[in-house]
Design a protein around this motif. Structure first.
Motif, PDB file in Angstrom:
ATOM      1  N   TYR A  85       9.574  -7.167 -49.338  1.00 58.21           N
ATOM      2  CA  TYR A  85       8.924  -5.986 -49.885  1.00 58.21           C
ATOM      3  C   TYR A  85       7.526  -6.355 -50.367  1.00 58.21           C
ATOM      4  O   TYR A  85       7.348  -7.369 -51.046  1.00 58.21           O
ATOM      5  N   TYR A  99       8.210  -2.174 -46.697  1.00 63.15           N
ATOM      6  CA  TYR A  99       9.496  -2.855 -46.687  1.00 63.15           C
ATOM      7  C   TYR A  99       9.853  -3.256 -45.257  1.00 63.15           C
ATOM      8  O   TYR A  99       9.564  -2.519 -44.312  1.00 63.15           O
ATOM      9  N   GLY A 150       1.834   3.279 -60.514  1.00 65.73           N
ATOM     10  CA  GLY A 150       2.755   2.159 -60.644  1.00 65.73           C
ATOM     11  C   GLY A 150       4.199   2.515 -60.414  1.00 65.73           C
ATOM     12  O   GLY A 150       5.071   1.649 -60.437  1.00 65.73           O
ATOM     13  N   LEU A 151       4.486   3.805 -60.185  1.00 64.40           N
ATOM     14  CA  LEU A 151       5.870   4.228 -59.968  1.00 64.40           C
ATOM     15  C   LEU A 151       6.086   4.605 -58.512  1.00 64.40           C
ATOM     16  O   LEU A 151       5.313   5.361 -57.941  1.00 64.40           O
ATOM     17  N   ASN A 152       7.138   4.076 -57.927  1.00 66.74           N
ATOM     18  CA  ASN A 152       7.506   4.416 -56.568  1.00 66.74           C
ATOM     19  C   ASN A 152       8.049   5.840 -56.550  1.00 66.74           C
ATOM     20  O   ASN A 152       8.956   6.167 -57.295  1.00 66.74           O
ATOM     21  N   THR A 153       7.421   6.690 -55.710  1.00 63.62           N
ATOM     22  CA  THR A 153       7.825   8.096 -55.700  1.00 63.62           C
ATOM     23  C   THR A 153       9.182   8.299 -55.054  1.00 63.62           C
ATOM     24  O   THR A 153       9.746   9.372 -55.145  1.00 63.62           O
ATOM     25  N   GLY A 154       9.665   7.300 -54.372  1.00 63.22           N
ATOM     26  CA  GLY A 154      11.045   7.368 -53.929  1.00 63.22           C
ATOM     27  C   GLY A 154      11.263   7.348 -52.437  1.00 63.22           C
ATOM     28  O   GLY A 154      11.934   6.465 -51.942  1.00 63.22           O
ATOM     29  N   GLU A 155      10.736   8.326 -51.694  1.00 58.92           N
ATOM     30  CA  GLU A 155      11.118   8.436 -50.293  1.00 58.92           C
ATOM     31  C   GLU A 155      10.545   7.299 -49.473  1.00 58.92           C
ATOM     32  O   GLU A 155       9.348   7.017 -49.516  1.00 58.92           O
ATOM     33  N   LEU A 156      11.416   6.652 -48.724  1.00 59.00           N
ATOM     34  CA  LEU A 156      10.997   5.651 -47.753  1.00 59.00           C
ATOM     35  C   LEU A 156      10.850   6.319 -46.392  1.00 59.00           C
ATOM     36  O   LEU A 156      11.746   7.042 -45.949  1.00 59.00           O
ATOM     37  N   PHE A 172      10.600   5.537 -42.559  1.00 59.47           N
ATOM     38  CA  PHE A 172      10.916   4.446 -41.653  1.00 59.47           C
ATOM     39  C   PHE A 172      10.182   4.598 -40.319  1.00 59.47           C
ATOM     40  O   PHE A 172       9.945   5.714 -39.845  1.00 59.47           O
ATOM     41  N   GLY A 173       9.868   3.446 -39.734  1.00 63.74           N
ATOM     42  CA  GLY A 173       9.412   3.433 -38.355  1.00 63.74           C
ATOM     43  C   GLY A 173      10.602   3.510 -37.415  1.00 63.74           C
ATOM     44  O   GLY A 173      11.754   3.519 -37.843  1.00 63.74           O
TER      45      GLY A 173
END
Lengths: 117, 112
Positions: A48, A33, A100-106, A108-109
């Motif tokens: 995205y 993202y 195929g499912l986003n596990t959730g945690e992003l 970040f840099g």
């Protein structure tokens, strides 16, 4: 790598110049993202990428903005003919997708701070 | 698409008091609700999240509650400390959980 890596950390450019910002996501993360954060403001979604699917470009503010992701890993955000209102911190994030499912945690840099004079 | 609202935009509390931040979302299909903390000059980092199959989740001094019927979820911080001072963002998924929209953020100041 251990985390999401972005470069450059700081970029000062003159109005009208083109800039490229790079993001190296966490190895194995197929979702990537780009967000923009102006001073004291929230996270504005830009684009995205997920695997080999067509990217969701719905957040790009104008046709001066583009992004690509080569080989499903490193991504480059390009801003052409920069304007002063483009000044912001550009944050990249990646996340893990399983089945195929986003596990959730992003994750970040640290961001790339762009200043357009 | 998903729309996320967050209140209050700023919050000041005395050290040791509790802080509550609330978010509302619009997509009834949303099933995952994270909270991120962003300290000054730092990157946002996940502090707690909740999935729609539970109504509350706790992790030491922080907790998140979810009301799916009313489509809102809240972050609760108890016994606040100066290091809790930061901007907090909630988020909700859209596009079948592939993407996220963030709330506008709450700037929390914990006064010593």
């Amino acid at each position: 790598g251990a985390g999401v890596s972005q470069s450059p950390s700081n970029k000062v450019t003159e109005k009208g110049k083109d800039v490229e910002l790079r993001c190296d996501p966490i190895s194995g993360h197929t979702a990537l993202y780009w967000y923009r954060q102006s001073l004291g403001q929230g996270l504005e979604f830009l684009i995205y990428f997920q695997g080999n699917s067509a990217p969701d470009k719905s957040g790009l503010p104008s046709d001066r903005f583009s992004a690509e992701r080569t080989g499903g890993s490193v991504s480059t955000l390009t801003i052409q003919r920069t304007q002063q209102e483009d000044s912001a911190v550009y944050l990249c994030a990646s996340s893990l997708v399983r089945g195929g499912l986003n596990t959730g945690e992003l994750f970040f840099g640290e961001g790339s701070r762009l200043t357009v004079l | 698409g998903e729309n996320v609202e967050q209140h209050p935009s700023t919050l000041s509390v005395q050290e040791g008091d509790s802080a509550v931040i609330k978010c509302t979302y619009s997509d009834s299909a949303s099933n995952y609700f994270p909270w991120y903390k962003q300290e000054l000059g730092k990157r946002p980092q996940l502090i707690i999240d909740i999935r729609s199959n539970v109504g509350e989740k706790k992790d030491q001094r922080i907790a998140v509650t979810l009301n799916k019927t009313a489509k809102h979820f809240s972050l609760h911080i108890t016994e606040t400390q100066p290091e809790d001072s930061a901007v907090y963002f909630c988020a909700a998924p859209f596009d079948y959980g592939q993407n996220f929209v963030f709330g506008p953020g709450t700037r929390l100041s914990v006064l010593p």
